[in-house]
Design an enzyme around this catalytic site. Structure first.
Site, PDB file in Angstrom:
ATOM      1  N   LYS A 118       0.820  -1.221   0.000  1.00 20.17           N
ATOM      2  CA  LYS A 118       0.000   0.000   0.000  1.00 20.17           C
ATOM      3  C   LYS A 118       0.856   1.274   0.000  1.00 20.17           C
ATOM      4  O   LYS A 118       2.044   1.242   0.310  1.00 20.17           O
ATOM      5  CB  LYS A 118      -0.937  -0.038   1.210  1.00 20.17           C
ATOM      6  CG  LYS A 118      -1.944  -1.201   1.153  1.00 20.17           C
ATOM      7  CD  LYS A 118      -2.987  -1.070   2.248  1.00 20.17           C
ATOM      8  CE  LYS A 118      -3.992  -2.223   2.169  1.00 20.17           C
ATOM      9  NZ  LYS A 118      -5.084  -2.052   3.156  1.00 20.17           N
ATOM     10  N   TYR A 176     -12.634  -1.745  -3.752  1.00 24.35           N
ATOM     11  CA  TYR A 176     -13.147  -1.945  -2.393  1.00 24.35           C
ATOM     12  C   TYR A 176     -14.672  -1.822  -2.331  1.00 24.35           C
ATOM     13  O   TYR A 176     -15.217  -1.481  -1.271  1.00 24.35           O
ATOM     14  CB  TYR A 176     -12.505  -0.932  -1.447  1.00 24.35           C
ATOM     15  CG  TYR A 176     -11.100  -1.304  -0.990  1.00 24.35           C
ATOM     16  CD1 TYR A 176     -10.852  -2.497  -0.311  1.00 24.35           C
ATOM     17  CD2 TYR A 176     -10.017  -0.455  -1.208  1.00 24.35           C
ATOM     18  CE1 TYR A 176      -9.576  -2.830   0.134  1.00 24.35           C
ATOM     19  CE2 TYR A 176      -8.733  -0.787  -0.761  1.00 24.35           C
ATOM     20  CZ  TYR A 176      -8.525  -1.975  -0.090  1.00 24.35           C
ATOM     21  OH  TYR A 176      -7.268  -2.309   0.349  1.00 24.35           O
ATOM     22  N   PHE A 224     -15.450   3.961   6.920  1.00 27.84           N
ATOM     23  CA  PHE A 224     -14.076   4.281   6.512  1.00 27.84           C
ATOM     24  C   PHE A 224     -13.875   4.242   5.000  1.00 27.84           C
ATOM     25  O   PHE A 224     -12.759   4.440   4.521  1.00 27.84           O
ATOM     26  CB  PHE A 224     -13.081   3.344   7.216  1.00 27.84           C
ATOM     27  CG  PHE A 224     -13.314   1.859   6.988  1.00 27.84           C
ATOM     28  CD1 PHE A 224     -12.873   1.226   5.829  1.00 27.84           C
ATOM     29  CD2 PHE A 224     -13.971   1.097   7.941  1.00 27.84           C
ATOM     30  CE1 PHE A 224     -13.077  -0.132   5.619  1.00 27.84           C
ATOM     31  CE2 PHE A 224     -14.187  -0.278   7.748  1.00 27.84           C
ATOM     32  CZ  PHE A 224     -13.729  -0.883   6.575  1.00 27.84           C
ATOM     33  N   ARG A 263      -2.035 -14.355   4.232  1.00 27.06           N
ATOM     34  CA  ARG A 263      -2.760 -13.669   5.317  1.00 27.06           C
ATOM     35  C   ARG A 263      -2.057 -13.884   6.663  1.00 27.06           C
ATOM     36  O   ARG A 263      -2.011 -12.992   7.503  1.00 27.06           O
ATOM     37  CB  ARG A 263      -4.230 -14.099   5.331  1.00 27.06           C
ATOM     38  CG  ARG A 263      -4.949 -13.458   4.128  1.00 27.06           C
ATOM     39  CD  ARG A 263      -6.394 -13.777   4.070  1.00 27.06           C
ATOM     40  NE  ARG A 263      -7.182 -13.128   5.091  1.00 27.06           N
ATOM     41  CZ  ARG A 263      -7.608 -11.863   5.033  1.00 27.06           C
ATOM     42  NH1 ARG A 263      -7.305 -11.101   3.998  1.00 27.06           N
ATOM     43  NH2 ARG A 263      -8.356 -11.373   5.998  1.00 27.06           N
ATOM     44  N   ASN A 279      -2.139   0.129   6.709  1.00 25.89           N
ATOM     45  CA  ASN A 279      -1.674  -1.171   7.210  1.00 25.89           C
ATOM     46  C   ASN A 279      -0.772  -1.923   6.232  1.00 25.89           C
ATOM     47  O   ASN A 279      -0.712  -3.148   6.236  1.00 25.89           O
ATOM     48  CB  ASN A 279      -2.869  -2.022   7.683  1.00 25.89           C
ATOM     49  CG  ASN A 279      -3.814  -2.392   6.572  1.00 25.89           C
ATOM     50  OD1 ASN A 279      -3.685  -1.910   5.445  1.00 25.89           O
ATOM     51  ND2 ASN A 279      -4.775  -3.252   6.861  1.00 25.89           N
ATOM     52  N   HIS A 289      -2.152  -5.519   1.490  1.00 22.72           N
ATOM     53  CA  HIS A 289      -3.462  -6.157   1.301  1.00 22.72           C
ATOM     54  C   HIS A 289      -3.232  -7.565   0.750  1.00 22.72           C
ATOM     55  O   HIS A 289      -2.302  -7.785  -0.021  1.00 22.72           O
ATOM     56  CB  HIS A 289      -4.305  -5.353   0.285  1.00 22.72           C
ATOM     57  CG  HIS A 289      -5.504  -6.108  -0.203  1.00 22.72           C
ATOM     58  ND1 HIS A 289      -6.702  -6.107   0.475  1.00 22.72           N
ATOM     59  CD2 HIS A 289      -5.678  -6.918  -1.283  1.00 22.72           C
ATOM     60  CE1 HIS A 289      -7.559  -6.884  -0.186  1.00 22.72           C
ATOM     61  NE2 HIS A 289      -6.967  -7.376  -1.256  1.00 22.72           N
ATOM     62  N   GLU A 342     -10.057 -10.050  -7.720  1.00 25.18           N
ATOM     63  CA  GLU A 342      -9.042  -9.003  -7.536  1.00 25.18           C
ATOM     64  C   GLU A 342      -7.927  -9.109  -8.582  1.00 25.18           C
ATOM     65  O   GLU A 342      -7.454  -8.090  -9.093  1.00 25.18           O
ATOM     66  CB  GLU A 342      -8.484  -9.076  -6.116  1.00 25.18           C
ATOM     67  CG  GLU A 342      -9.543  -8.717  -5.082  1.00 25.18           C
ATOM     68  CD  GLU A 342      -9.069  -8.749  -3.634  1.00 25.18           C
ATOM     69  OE1 GLU A 342      -9.811  -8.265  -2.779  1.00 25.18           O
ATOM     70  OE2 GLU A 342      -7.962  -9.258  -3.368  1.00 25.18           O
TER      71      GLU A 342
HETATM   72  P1  CMP Z   1      -7.529  -4.515   3.504  1.00 25.67           P
HETATM   73  O1  CMP Z   1      -7.038  -5.871   3.868  1.00 25.67           O
HETATM   74  O2  CMP Z   1      -6.950  -3.900   2.287  1.00 25.67           O
HETATM   75  O3  CMP Z   1      -9.122  -4.553   3.357  1.00 25.67           O
HETATM   76  C1  CMP Z   1      -9.940  -3.443   3.608  1.00 25.67           C
HETATM   77  C2  CMP Z   1      -9.191  -2.306   4.215  1.00 25.67           C
HETATM   78  O4  CMP Z   1      -9.977  -1.364   4.895  1.00 25.67           O
HETATM   79  C3  CMP Z   1      -8.261  -2.827   5.302  1.00 25.67           C
HETATM   80  O5  CMP Z   1      -7.195  -3.552   4.744  1.00 25.67           O
HETATM   81  C4  CMP Z   1      -7.886  -1.564   6.019  1.00 25.67           C
HETATM   82  O6  CMP Z   1      -6.880  -0.824   5.322  1.00 25.67           O
HETATM   83  C5  CMP Z   1      -9.195  -0.799   5.915  1.00 25.67           C
HETATM   84  N1  CMP Z   1      -9.964  -0.913   7.163  1.00 25.67           N
HETATM   85  C6  CMP Z   1     -10.539  -1.993   7.682  1.00 25.67           C
HETATM   86  N2  CMP Z   1     -11.179  -1.695   8.832  1.00 25.67           N
HETATM   87  C7  CMP Z   1     -10.972  -0.388   9.041  1.00 25.67           C
HETATM   88  C8  CMP Z   1     -11.373   0.523  10.057  1.00 25.67           C
HETATM   89  N3  CMP Z   1     -12.093   0.114  11.099  1.00 25.67           N
HETATM   90  N4  CMP Z   1     -10.979   1.808   9.934  1.00 25.67           N
HETATM   91  C9  CMP Z   1     -10.253   2.218   8.876  1.00 25.67           C
HETATM   92  N5  CMP Z   1      -9.851   1.395   7.868  1.00 25.67           N
HETATM   93  C10 CMP Z   1     -10.198   0.109   7.965  1.00 25.67           C
END
Ligand code: CMP
Length: 138
Positions: free
Chosen positions: A10, A50, A58, A86, A113, A116, A127
């Site tokens: 990311k 998404y 969010f 994962r 984070n 993904h 995807e």
């Molecule tokens: P990802 O695995 O890419 O899938 C969805 C993304 O949404 C996740 O990683 C986070 O980056 C984001 N995400 C999930 N939960 C939250 C949350 N509670 N607040 C903000 N971002 C979130």
């Protein structure tokens, strides 16, 4: 039978110069790289990717973040690739991620984070097809 999964390094991790380190962790864990490209995606592309999260509070912030700078799109391959990636990534929230995982080491928040990874076979197929054309996956 090797399995394919889809992954993104990311924008937070790319901005911090961590793309090479994360790629090296992925390679060390036994994943082969089927396809890889660095790209800056649009807000519209992020919203499509998404789409399952469209109703979440969010969603706007997540899609702003994902379109805020270059990221690395990847198709990875190995036995049990989806579950193993994962495990290597750790929990979505780095505060809850296990020691040694990519998110524990490199993520700064639940949104920023670092990485993904697809969560199931069906999602992986969607995807991969969203970001890569058939000729890029030979
Ligand atoms: P990802 O695995 O890419 O899938 C969805 C993304 O949404 C996740 O990683 C986070 O980056 C984001 N995400 C999930 N939960 C939250 C949350 N509670 N607040 C903000 N971002 C979130």
């Amino acid at each position: 039978m090797p399995q394919r999964t889809f992954s993104i390094i990311k924008p937070d991790a790319v901005r911090s110069g961590l793309a090479g380190t994360i790629l090296s962790e992925i390679a060390k864990a036994g994943f082969g790289i089927v396809a890889i490209k660095k790209q800056t995606i649009s807000k519209h592309e992020a919203e499509g990717f998404y789409a399952v999260h469209r109703s979440k509070p969010f969603f706007g912030s997540l899609t702003d973040f994902m379109s805020s700078g270059p990221l690395i799109l990847m198709v990875l391959e190995k036995e049990n690739a989806i579950a193993d990636l994962r495990k290597l990534m750790g929990a979505t929230d780095p505060a809850k991620a296990a020691e040694g995982t990519i998110r524990k080491k490199f993520a700064t928040s639940i949104e920023h984070n670092a990485i993904h990874g697809s969560d199931a076979e069906e999602t992986a197929a969607y995807e991969i097809g969203y970001w890569f054309a058939g000729y890029e996956l030979l």
